[in-house]
Design an enzyme around this catalytic site. Structure first.
Site, PDB file in Angstrom:
ATOM      1  CE1 TYR A 182      -3.446   3.254   0.610  1.00 38.75           C
ATOM      2  CE2 TYR A 182      -1.654   3.999   2.486  1.00 38.75           C
ATOM      3  CZ  TYR A 182      -3.105   3.858   1.743  1.00 38.75           C
ATOM      4  OH  TYR A 182      -3.834   5.285   1.825  1.00 38.75           O
ATOM      5  CE  LYS A 216      -2.330   6.897  -1.737  1.00 40.09           C
ATOM      6  NZ  LYS A 216      -3.111   7.724  -2.070  1.00 40.09           N
TER       7      LYS A 216
END
Length: 321
Positions: free
Chosen positions: A181, A185
């Site tokens: 994750y 990002k």
């Protein structure tokens, strides 16, 4: 831009009017995206909420309209995990120009196993980065048609401690959900900074800005039924956390400022003032690993190959005036 100028000219609760402008917020039906859409709707602009679920989009619109008289909000079915569907977004928007797109939607998984999109990409990288990369390519003509279009990419504090593995962008060899994750990002933020470099080189009027919400918790967020709600007990238990973090309504402030403030410049990073976690929005120094041009160029080339969203050097990207 000095902090004195920032503090004197910007009121997070009274952003400037934006009648006649059009904004698209991906994932605008919930969380940070919802409050970004609500705050932008208060300016008089047309706000398009992009999300996969029409029922959730309609709930978000109902909530916004209950708080913002005469809000001009619409829903657009948007699935960032389905790359083949994104090119049709321009037609379905039915707009002559787009003043800003807010790349907010995202997937965050906490546990294995590794999941993939229908296109065969790791779910978080494929949705959070590749979907927004391709969407920007297809929206480029509408952004260039605006007097001063903006691409606002919503990053995350989680990206600060991560580094991209250019040999394993999709975590095939070593999958750890939280790391995947954070890297997705980071890929988004690296793209946002690289996009602005390319826009400037092309003489475009479009700006690319990166913003992040800091630490934003559901339990510190004011209720917005039927779109969002937290029990009074849960909000009470979370109050001590407010010393360090904030609700998602405040988490939207840097993003809204990145969209609206005429003093914002391309290539900037905006986030909360207090340790990057809470407070009023400010322009932050960009960590070197987020704006490394060599890494960004390799990520860009890989993203083009994986999405088929090529042709960035042509007229759709330039749009200079």
């Amino acid at each position: 831009m000095s902090s004195t100028t920032q503090g004197r000219t910007w009121d997070v609760r009274r952003p400037p009017a934006a009648e006649g402008r059009n904004f698209l917020v991906t994932g605008g039906n919930a969380g940070i995206g919802y409050f970004t859409a609500e705050q932008l709707a208060g300016t008089g602009a047309v706000v398009v909420i992009g999300s996969r679920d029409r029922a959730k989009g309609e709930a978000a619109m109902a909530s916004i309209r209950s708080r913002v008289p005469r809000a001009r909000v619409r829903h657009l079915r948007l699935d960032l995990a389905d790359l083949s569907s994104l090119k049709t977004v321009v037609d379905r928007l039915d707009l002559g120009h787009l003043d800003a797109v807010v790349h907010n939607a995202g997937v965050a998984l906490d546990d294995p196993p590794r999941q993939e999109t229908g296109d065969g990409h790791e779910l978080m990288f494929g949705t959070n980065h590749l979907g927004h990369f391709a969407l920007t390519r297809w929206l480029a003509p509408l952004l260039s048609a605006a007097p001063a279009g903006r691409v606002v990419t919503v990053g995350s504090f989680a990206a600060r401690s991560e580094r991209l593995d250019l040999g394993d962008l999709q975590s095939v060899q070593d999958y750890r959900p939280k790391r995947a994750y954070g890297r997705s990002k980071l890929a988004q933020m690296s793209f946002g900074f690289e996009l602005d470099r390319r826009l400037r080189a092309a003489g475009s009027t479009v700006l690319s800005v990166v913003a992040h919400p800091g630490g934003a918790l559901d339990s510190l967020t004011p209720p917005r039924p039927p779109a969002h709600g937290a029990t009074p007990g849960r909000r009470l238990r979370a109050l001590p956390c407010a010393l360090l973090v904030q609700g998602k309504d405040a988490g939207a402030w840097p993003i809204v400022r990145a969209v609206l403030d005429p003093e914002v410049a391309g290539g900037q990073l905006w986030g909360p003032r207090v340790f990057g976690l809470r407070g009023l929005p400010r322009c932050e120094p960009v960590p070197p690993h987020m704006a490394d041009p060599a890494v960004a160029a390799r990520l860009w080339a890989a993203s083009e190959e994986l999405t088929g969203a090529t042709g960035w050097s042509g007229p759709p990207l330039g749009g200079g005036r």
